[in-house]
Write a protein that holds these residues in place. Sequence first.
Motif, PDB file in Angstrom:
ATOM      1  N   ARG A 116      71.738 -43.340  14.568  1.00 47.92           N
ATOM      2  CA  ARG A 116      72.822 -42.416  14.847  1.00 47.92           C
ATOM      3  C   ARG A 116      72.774 -41.987  16.314  1.00 47.92           C
ATOM      4  O   ARG A 116      71.729 -41.674  16.854  1.00 47.92           O
ATOM      5  N   GLY A 117      73.926 -42.007  16.978  1.00 48.84           N
ATOM      6  CA  GLY A 117      73.981 -41.627  18.381  1.00 48.84           C
ATOM      7  C   GLY A 117      73.830 -42.796  19.335  1.00 48.84           C
ATOM      8  O   GLY A 117      73.958 -42.631  20.541  1.00 48.84           O
ATOM      9  N   ILE A 118      73.571 -44.004  18.813  1.00 48.79           N
ATOM     10  CA  ILE A 118      73.431 -45.189  19.652  1.00 48.79           C
ATOM     11  C   ILE A 118      74.673 -46.051  19.462  1.00 48.79           C
ATOM     12  O   ILE A 118      75.005 -46.440  18.347  1.00 48.79           O
ATOM     13  N   LEU A 119      75.383 -46.343  20.546  1.00 50.00           N
ATOM     14  CA  LEU A 119      76.628 -47.090  20.452  1.00 50.00           C
ATOM     15  C   LEU A 119      76.395 -48.566  20.166  1.00 50.00           C
ATOM     16  O   LEU A 119      77.181 -49.211  19.490  1.00 50.00           O
ATOM     17  N   GLU A 120      75.347 -49.129  20.737  1.00 46.24           N
ATOM     18  CA  GLU A 120      75.035 -50.530  20.531  1.00 46.24           C
ATOM     19  C   GLU A 120      73.560 -50.672  20.205  1.00 46.24           C
ATOM     20  O   GLU A 120      72.749 -49.856  20.621  1.00 46.24           O
ATOM     21  N   ARG A 121      73.238 -51.728  19.491  1.00 42.41           N
ATOM     22  CA  ARG A 121      71.836 -51.975  19.163  1.00 42.41           C
ATOM     23  C   ARG A 121      70.990 -52.017  20.423  1.00 42.41           C
ATOM     24  O   ARG A 121      71.368 -52.605  21.433  1.00 42.41           O
ATOM     25  N   LEU A 122      69.838 -51.377  20.375  1.00 45.58           N
ATOM     26  CA  LEU A 122      68.863 -51.474  21.458  1.00 45.58           C
ATOM     27  C   LEU A 122      67.955 -52.664  21.174  1.00 45.58           C
ATOM     28  O   LEU A 122      67.483 -52.843  20.052  1.00 45.58           O
ATOM     29  N   VAL A 126      62.913 -43.369  23.551  1.00 37.06           N
ATOM     30  CA  VAL A 126      64.232 -43.390  24.183  1.00 37.06           C
ATOM     31  C   VAL A 126      64.456 -42.058  24.893  1.00 37.06           C
ATOM     32  O   VAL A 126      63.790 -41.067  24.614  1.00 37.06           O
ATOM     33  N   GLN A 127      65.373 -42.065  25.859  1.00 38.96           N
ATOM     34  CA  GLN A 127      65.760 -40.842  26.569  1.00 38.96           C
ATOM     35  C   GLN A 127      64.599 -40.200  27.320  1.00 38.96           C
ATOM     36  O   GLN A 127      64.484 -38.986  27.377  1.00 38.96           O
ATOM     37  N   SER A 128      63.768 -41.000  27.911  1.00 45.69           N
ATOM     38  CA  SER A 128      62.641 -40.462  28.678  1.00 45.69           C
ATOM     39  C   SER A 128      62.768 -40.904  30.128  1.00 45.69           C
ATOM     40  O   SER A 128      63.063 -42.069  30.418  1.00 45.69           O
ATOM     41  N   ASP A 129      62.536 -39.986  31.052  1.00 43.99           N
ATOM     42  CA  ASP A 129      62.618 -40.311  32.476  1.00 43.99           C
ATOM     43  C   ASP A 129      61.363 -41.003  32.987  1.00 43.99           C
ATOM     44  O   ASP A 129      61.363 -41.577  34.071  1.00 43.99           O
ATOM     45  N   THR A 130      60.287 -40.934  32.235  1.00 45.87           N
ATOM     46  CA  THR A 130      59.012 -41.449  32.739  1.00 45.87           C
ATOM     47  C   THR A 130      58.495 -42.664  31.982  1.00 45.87           C
ATOM     48  O   THR A 130      57.986 -43.599  32.597  1.00 45.87           O
ATOM     49  N   ASP A 131      58.609 -42.663  30.670  1.00 47.44           N
ATOM     50  CA  ASP A 131      58.019 -43.765  29.907  1.00 47.44           C
ATOM     51  C   ASP A 131      58.930 -44.272  28.805  1.00 47.44           C
ATOM     52  O   ASP A 131      58.481 -44.648  27.728  1.00 47.44           O
ATOM     53  N   ILE A 167      68.915 -36.999  19.620  1.00 49.60           N
ATOM     54  CA  ILE A 167      69.522 -37.542  18.410  1.00 49.60           C
ATOM     55  C   ILE A 167      69.610 -36.442  17.359  1.00 49.60           C
ATOM     56  O   ILE A 167      68.637 -35.721  17.120  1.00 49.60           O
ATOM     57  N   ASP A 168      70.789 -36.311  16.727  1.00 54.88           N
ATOM     58  CA  ASP A 168      71.002 -35.203  15.798  1.00 54.88           C
ATOM     59  C   ASP A 168      70.423 -35.474  14.412  1.00 54.88           C
ATOM     60  O   ASP A 168      71.114 -35.395  13.400  1.00 54.88           O
ATOM     61  N   THR A 169      69.168 -35.821  14.333  1.00 58.15           N
ATOM     62  CA  THR A 169      68.528 -36.001  13.034  1.00 58.15           C
ATOM     63  C   THR A 169      68.410 -34.640  12.343  1.00 58.15           C
ATOM     64  O   THR A 169      67.962 -33.671  12.937  1.00 58.15           O
ATOM     65  N   THR A 218      79.548 -44.381  17.177  1.00 57.85           N
ATOM     66  CA  THR A 218      78.146 -44.697  16.926  1.00 57.85           C
ATOM     67  C   THR A 218      78.011 -45.248  15.515  1.00 57.85           C
ATOM     68  O   THR A 218      78.959 -45.238  14.741  1.00 57.85           O
ATOM     69  N   VAL A 219      76.835 -45.738  15.181  1.00 60.43           N
ATOM     70  CA  VAL A 219      76.626 -46.236  13.826  1.00 60.43           C
ATOM     71  C   VAL A 219      76.547 -45.095  12.823  1.00 60.43           C
ATOM     72  O   VAL A 219      76.526 -45.324  11.627  1.00 60.43           O
ATOM     73  N   GLY A 220      76.518 -43.863  13.322  1.00 59.34           N
ATOM     74  CA  GLY A 220      76.576 -42.710  12.436  1.00 59.34           C
ATOM     75  C   GLY A 220      75.365 -42.577  11.534  1.00 59.34           C
ATOM     76  O   GLY A 220      74.377 -43.288  11.672  1.00 59.34           O
ATOM     77  N   PRO A 221      75.451 -41.672  10.582  1.00 60.18           N
ATOM     78  CA  PRO A 221      74.331 -41.486   9.645  1.00 60.18           C
ATOM     79  C   PRO A 221      74.391 -42.482   8.487  1.00 60.18           C
ATOM     80  O   PRO A 221      73.658 -42.351   7.529  1.00 60.18           O
ATOM     81  N   TYR A 222      75.274 -43.484   8.617  1.00 60.25           N
ATOM     82  CA  TYR A 222      75.500 -44.399   7.505  1.00 60.25           C
ATOM     83  C   TYR A 222      74.875 -45.763   7.747  1.00 60.25           C
ATOM     84  O   TYR A 222      75.221 -46.740   7.085  1.00 60.25           O
ATOM     85  N   VAL A 223      73.964 -45.840   8.704  1.00 60.66           N
ATOM     86  CA  VAL A 223      73.394 -47.127   9.083  1.00 60.66           C
ATOM     87  C   VAL A 223      72.692 -47.816   7.922  1.00 60.66           C
ATOM     88  O   VAL A 223      72.607 -49.036   7.880  1.00 60.66           O
TER      89      VAL A 223
END
Length: 204
Positions: free
Chosen positions: A143-149, A192-197, A2-4, A32-37
Amino acid sequence: MIDTGKNGEFRYEQSDIVDQDGAEFGITPSQTVGPYVHIGLTLDNSEHLVEPGTEGAVNFTVSITDGNGDPIADAMFELWQANPEGVHNSDLDPNREEPATADGFRGLGRAMANANGEATFTTLVPGAFDDEAPHFKVGVFARGILERLYTRAYLPDVDLSTDPVLAVVPEERRELLVATKTDGGFRFDIKVQSDTDETPFFGL
């Protein structure tokens, strides 16, 4: 990830179109919801499902990190839950005997993550709803998430063996949906974005 705190080159070419009439006709990509969420979504005290100091009130802290382990500092969390009797503050809950109200326990909260990717809600301990074990429903926007998780945080030290939603999660990953106890309530760490946990998320 995520581009924080993005401060380098843009990853895509920037357009020099300044008017919509200059753009070619076609299907636009998902956004994405962008930086304007935060804009238009923040309300004062929306992190309080009950007023601080309410009898039985607890803190529920949520954190979120990306695949590098870095906090997602501009995330927004939503929290939904039943009250201690297992009834939601919604007229759609068939167990509710009186109309839903904005007074007292609201059952819905929203909070913005701080620089550490954390936010804390003031709420009550949820009760069991029908055949579901007590839990918090948690939504994540960033930001970077297309839909709510959408995920859940189950209470520790309760019987989860018959919960129908948790049953669809592979057994070895179910513990990732259990909150931990703290001095003032509970804590739930989302990854998020983890292969293990990576935290299990649900499709709605």
